[in-house]
Design a protein around this motif. Structure first.
Motif: not given
Length: 511
Positions: A111-114, A117-120, A180-181
Motif C-alpha cells: 500500500t501507499f503511505h495514504d 493499494a498498489f496493483d497492476s 505513483v498512485a
C-alpha cells in the motif's frame, strides 16, 4: 531527465552561511551543545542544493531523487549500490524470446503511505502517466518503446513493445520510473506519497525536508533503523564543513569542497570517504558553429588539454580521467584517453591544417559551480598555449544555462557534469545541445536496444566510445568522485554512487 548535475550548484546561500557564521539557531532537532545526546534513531543529512520539488517523475534535478528515491518512492525494480538491477514492487518478470513482451509478477499487499493499494492498475497508471502525450517526465524516452500495457489481473502487468528495448529493465529502476498512485500523483511535487520505507513529514522551504519511518512498510525482511531523517540544505562549502564539525549535520554524502577534505584529517568523530560516481565533466562544443564544425579543431583542443593537471587544479586531485562520455563503472568501458593524448605541438599543427595557424577566439558559458569555474580557468590557460583565446562567461545554473545552452543551443562551448549512468546515447538525440550528428554512432546506439545480449551490448558500447573519442564533440575531462564526510558511527550510507541518491533503508548508528 537531463541530469547535467543540477544538484551540484555551488551558489552560496547567504542566509545559511551567515546563520552558521553567527551561530544563530537553525531549528535543529537537537542541541548541538550536547551532540552526544542526539537520538541514535535520527539522522541529519546535508545536501548542497534544495530540490525545487519532490517528484522525480516530473522534473529532472538530481536533488529530487536524492531526497525521495528509494526513501519515499519505489519502482517495479530498483538499482542497488553496485549498480545492479533488483526486484522491488515487481517480484519477478519474464521477457519473451522476441524481446517484445515483458510480463511482471507484482507484489501483493503493498500500500501507499495514504493507504491506497498498489496493483497492476496503479502500475499501468504510473507508466501511462510517464509515457503519455501530456507527460512531463524528464525521461519520457525511456518508455517510448512501449506500445501498450495490459493488466490481466491485479498481480500481473504486461508491457507490449514496438521493438526490443535492451535497457528497459534498467531504466525501470530509475527515479523517473517510480510508481505513483492515481489519488496522490498530482500533489507529489510538494507532498510526496509513495510505497517506500519513509513517509514525507514536512518541508521548510529554504531549510530542510523531514521524513519519518513508515511503520507499515511492505518489506518485512528489511529492518529500518531510522525513525526520522532530516535533509538540511547548505550550499556554501565552508558552511558545510562548519556544520559537520559542530555536529549540526551528521553526514554530508556529497561534500562540496575537495580542497577542504584534508581539514577532517585526524578528526576523532568524522570520517572521509572517497567513492565513485557517474559525474562526467565535459566541455561540450556547438558543432554547428565555426570553428567547432571542423573535427580537426575539436581534436586540436583536446590535445591541448592535460587532464591530470585539470583534475589536480579543479578538484584537488580527486577524479578519474576519461576520453569519452563513459565512466570506468559502466559495462563495456574502454580507456580512450590515449586517442588524442596531450601534445601541444601536434595540437598547433592540427589547428594550422584546419586553417587557424594563429588560433581563434571563443566564449565558454560556464555555470557558477566550483568545478565548472575552476576547470574553465585551467582550460583557458592551456588553450592559450596553442594560440586560442577562451573568454569565460559565467552563466547561472540551472535556469539561464538551460535557456541558453540546453534549449537555445546559443553557445560556443560550455562545461557541465552529466550525472546519468551510461547516457552515451545523448549524442544521438536530435536536437541536443552538442548539435553533433554521426549516422554511424546513431546506428550503434540503436542496435544496443535491439539486443538483450549483454556481451553484444558491451561490444557496441565500446565502439560508440571509440567514435566519440575520435570525433570529440566535447572535451572529455574527468569523472568526479563522491566525496563524503560523516560520523564514523553511521553505517549503511552508499560510499559509491552508481545512481545519484541518498538511500536510507540500511542506514543506522553503530552502538
Amino acid at each position: 531527465m537531463l541530469r547535467n548535475y543540477f544538484s551540484h550548484s555551488m551558489k552560496v546561500t547567504r542566509r545559511a552561511a551567515l546563520t552558521l557564521a553567527l551561530g544563530t539557531t537553525l531549528a535543529l532537532p537537537f542541541s548541538t551543545d550536547n551532540a552526544e545526546a542526539a537520538p541514535k534513531n535520527a539522522l541529519v543529512l546535508g545536501m548542497a542544493v534544495e530540490p525545487a520539488g519532490l517528484d522525480p517523475s516530473i522534473a529532472a534535478p538530481v536533488a529530487i531523487g536524492q531526497v525521495t528515491w528509494q526513501n519515499v518512492f519505489e519502482g517495479l525494480v530498483t538499482i542497488d549500490n553496485k549498480g545492479k538491477v533488483k526486484p522491488q514492487l515487481a517480484e519477478s518478470w519474464e521477457i519473451s524470446p522476441d524481446g517484445k513482451t515483458y510480463t511482471f509478477k507484482l507484489r501483493q499487499g503493498v500500500t501507499f503511505h495514504d493507504g491506497e493499494a498498489f496493483d497492476s492498475s496503479v502500475a499501468k497508471f504510473s507508466l501511462d502517466r510517464a509515457r503519455g502525450d501530456a507527460s512531463v517526465n524528464p525521461q519520457k524516452r525511456f518508455f517510448a518503446s512501449i506500445n501498450s500495457i495490459e493488466t490481466p489481473d491485479a498481480a500481473t502487468l504486461v508491457l507490449k513493445l514496438k521493438q526490443p528495448a535492451g535497457s528497459l529493465i534498467y531504466w525501470l529502476g530509475w527515479p523517473a520510473s517510480v510508481m505513483v498512485a492515481p489519488k496522490s500523483a498530482d500533489n507529489n511535487k510538494t507532498t510526496p506519497v509513495g510505497t517506500g520505507p519513509f513517509k514525507f513529514a514536512s518541508w521548510a522551504k529554504g531549510d530542510k525536508v523531514e521524513l519519518e519511518k513508515n511503520p507499515a512498510y511492505w518489506d518485512k525482511a528489511v529492518s529500518v533503523k531510522l525513525e526520522k531523517a532530516t535533509f538540511r540544505f547548505v550550499t556554501d562549502p565552508q558552511a558545510q564543513a562548519a556544520a559537520l564539525k559542530s555536529g549540526d549535520i551528521d553526514a554530508f554524502p556529497e561534500f562540496g569542497a575537495p580542497e577542504l577534505m584534508s581539514s577532517f584529517d585526524g578528526d576523532e568523530r568524522l570520517g572521509t570517504f572517497v567513492g565513485n560516481t557517474e559525474l562526467k565533466v565535459v566541455a561540450g562544443m556547438n558543432s554547428t558553429r565555426k570553428p567547432f564544425d571542423d573535427k580537426r579543431v575539436r581534436q586540436a583542443l583536446m590535445m591541448a588539454v592535460d587532464r591530470s593537471t585539470v583534475i589536480e587544479g579543479a578538484w584537488s586531485g580527486f577524479g578519474t580521467a576519461i576520453g569519452s562520455h563513459y565512466t570506468p563503472n559502466d559495462r563495456g568501458y574502454i580507456d580512450t584517453t590515449g586517442v588524442h593524448p596531450y601534445d601541444v605541438d601536434k595540437a598547433r599543427a592540427l589547428l594550422a591544417e584546419a586553417g587557424y595557424p594563429d588560433g581563434f577566439s571563443f566564449t565558454i558559458k560556464a555555470p557558477q559551480m566550483a568545478y565548472a569555474q575552476r576547470t574553465s580557468q585551467i582550460l583557458q590557460a592551456m588553450l592559450a598555449e596553442i594560440g586560442v583565446t577562451m573568454n569565460i562567461e559565467t552563466t547561472e545554473f540551472p535556469a539561464k544555462w538551460v535557456a541558453d545552452v540546453l534549449k537555445g543551443a546559443d553557445y560556443d562551448m560550455t562545461i557541465v557534469a552529466h550525472a546519468e549512468p551510461m547516457d552515451i546515447d545523448i549524442y544521438s538525440r536530435d536536437p541536443y545541445y552538442f548539435n553533433y550528428k554521426n549516422p554511424a554512432f546513431n546506428e550503434l546506439v540503436k542496435n544496443v536496444e535491439l539486443t538483450s545480449d549483454a556481451s553484444e551490448q558491451e561490444k557496441l558500447y565500446g565502439e560508440a566510445q571509440k567514435i566519440l573519442a575520435e570525433d570529440v564533440p566535447a572535451l572529455y575531462l574527468f569523472v568526479m568522485p563522491k566525496l563524503g564526510v560523516w560520523d564514523k558511527k553511521i553505517k549503511g550510507l552508499w560510499e559509491n554512487e552508481p545512481i545519484p541518491s541518498n538511500v536510507l533503508t540500511d542506514v543506522h548508528w553503530e552502538e
